[in-house]
Scaffold this active site. Sequence first.
Site, PDB file in Angstrom:
ATOM      1  N   PRO A  83      65.012 -37.882 -29.110  1.00  0.00           N
ATOM      2  CA  PRO A  83      65.477 -38.932 -30.020  1.00  0.00           C
ATOM      3  C   PRO A  83      66.707 -39.656 -29.489  1.00  0.00           C
ATOM      4  O   PRO A  83      67.663 -39.031 -29.030  1.00  0.00           O
ATOM      5  CB  PRO A  83      65.794 -38.153 -31.309  1.00  0.00           C
ATOM      6  CG  PRO A  83      64.823 -37.024 -31.282  1.00  0.00           C
ATOM      7  CD  PRO A  83      64.711 -36.630 -29.824  1.00  0.00           C
ATOM      8  N   CYS A  84      66.654 -40.984 -29.561  1.00  0.00           N
ATOM      9  CA  CYS A  84      67.642 -41.776 -28.835  1.00  0.00           C
ATOM     10  C   CYS A  84      68.729 -42.375 -29.714  1.00  0.00           C
ATOM     11  O   CYS A  84      69.644 -43.007 -29.201  1.00  0.00           O
ATOM     12  CB  CYS A  84      66.934 -42.908 -28.083  1.00  0.00           C
ATOM     13  SG  CYS A  84      66.056 -44.062 -29.172  1.00  0.00           S
ATOM     14  N   GLN A  85      68.655 -42.210 -31.056  1.00  0.00           N
ATOM     15  CA  GLN A  85      69.614 -42.906 -31.892  1.00  0.00           C
ATOM     16  C   GLN A  85      71.056 -42.552 -31.554  1.00  0.00           C
ATOM     17  O   GLN A  85      71.947 -43.387 -31.605  1.00  0.00           O
ATOM     18  CB  GLN A  85      69.342 -42.613 -33.373  1.00  0.00           C
ATOM     19  CG  GLN A  85      68.098 -43.292 -33.904  1.00  0.00           C
ATOM     20  CD  GLN A  85      66.839 -42.482 -33.653  1.00  0.00           C
ATOM     21  OE1 GLN A  85      66.864 -41.478 -32.925  1.00  0.00           O
ATOM     22  NE2 GLN A  85      65.730 -42.902 -34.232  1.00  0.00           N
ATOM     23  N   PHE A  87      72.234 -41.864 -28.674  1.00  0.00           N
ATOM     24  CA  PHE A  87      72.623 -42.432 -27.388  1.00  0.00           C
ATOM     25  C   PHE A  87      72.773 -43.948 -27.461  1.00  0.00           C
ATOM     26  O   PHE A  87      73.348 -44.562 -26.589  1.00  0.00           O
ATOM     27  CB  PHE A  87      71.554 -42.142 -26.323  1.00  0.00           C
ATOM     28  CG  PHE A  87      71.337 -40.683 -26.037  1.00  0.00           C
ATOM     29  CD1 PHE A  87      72.378 -39.786 -26.067  1.00  0.00           C
ATOM     30  CD2 PHE A  87      70.073 -40.216 -25.724  1.00  0.00           C
ATOM     31  CE1 PHE A  87      72.165 -38.442 -25.793  1.00  0.00           C
ATOM     32  CE2 PHE A  87      69.851 -38.877 -25.439  1.00  0.00           C
ATOM     33  CZ  PHE A  87      70.906 -37.989 -25.481  1.00  0.00           C
TER      34      PHE A  87
END
Length: 401
Positions: A83-85, A87
Amino acid sequence: MRNRLISIDLFAGAGGLSCGLGMAGFSPIFANEINPVYADTYKKNHPKTKVLVEDVRHLCERDIRSFLGLKEGELDLLAGGPPCQGFSINAPIRTLDDKRNHLFKDFLRITKALSPKAVLIENVTGIISLGKGTVVKQIYKELEQMGYSVSHRILFAAHYGVPQTRFRTIFLAIKGKDKTVSFPEPEYNASAVANFAGAKELCLEILPLFSHLLKPYTTVWEAISDLSEISLQNNTSSYSYTTDPQSRYQKLLRENAERVENHTGAKLGKINIERVQHIPQGGSWRDIPFDLLPNGLKRARRSDHTKRYGRLHPEGLCSTILTKCDPHWGSFFHPTQDRVISVREAARLQSFPDDYIFYGSTTQQYEQVGNAVPPLMARAIGNEIVKMLQGSDEQQKKRFG
């Protein structure tokens, strides 16, 4: 090598990565996704894949191998996008204290147990600078200790035929020391201003001398012009095609579909219906009369928030598809109709084939499309991994033949 390579997709979401890798010759045998609605979309579009709805932190890597009947080193590719939120450059606070920023460790834990021939990690550009580069260093350190050659680049989706200004960080690793790790060269002549700092040297550039050798980029209109006009005031989401494909892109994405599904979207409030009528193609909030602007934009400088309340230009690229196609956050107004783009139009701009159907509420469908890896970008990466794996096999044959 087998006719089909086998892969596993962790943090699979709705399956954009698996969709594109499938175009390159990979068959996903297992996928993991924590959100049951997203997992349902994955299952229905990949019916032969075993899908486990579970927090990756609770996965026992050895149980996965036993469950699938895999021998160590038999898996061709382990792929996924933690999950990239946490970053993202859009995150209000980017810190290593965010628990989401440590999920890559579970990906590496499973990598160690399965020992795949190749590894693919996809993430947003913000992962590069997080913790002053400590996340990137840790990924390299652990993969190299497992015996992989590792490299990473920032790839631009429009270079691979996706009609969108989307940048993503891609880590690739191949089993074996001192192997050459390569990335897919740009196929389409597209460019955009990167909105991130400190990592532009990782982007693949198109030299002016060679730009004429590439295909013209895919435009917004080439992606969605064949989709029928709709009213978001009704609940219909399934339509018959009313015209033949108008571009090669449309022909490709319509190849296996009989109808248009998910062709519905978020409704606009009365004030936004008034606003959009003032915005020309390629225009934005600056074209809205001052008295109709949201209070925050009344105080904004005209150099700020350039994408907000934008209407897509038919001959341009779409801005990055987000988990909400909300006009307050980007250019999501349709080029010719006074509405936001539908879920299917967002999926087209992400390069999903029309036979890829999204489930759940309209809000959840937008989220699934926005979180996905564009399939055509994944296909290009997958094709490059296949070349590297074939090269590794040839080296093995020469060494032991």
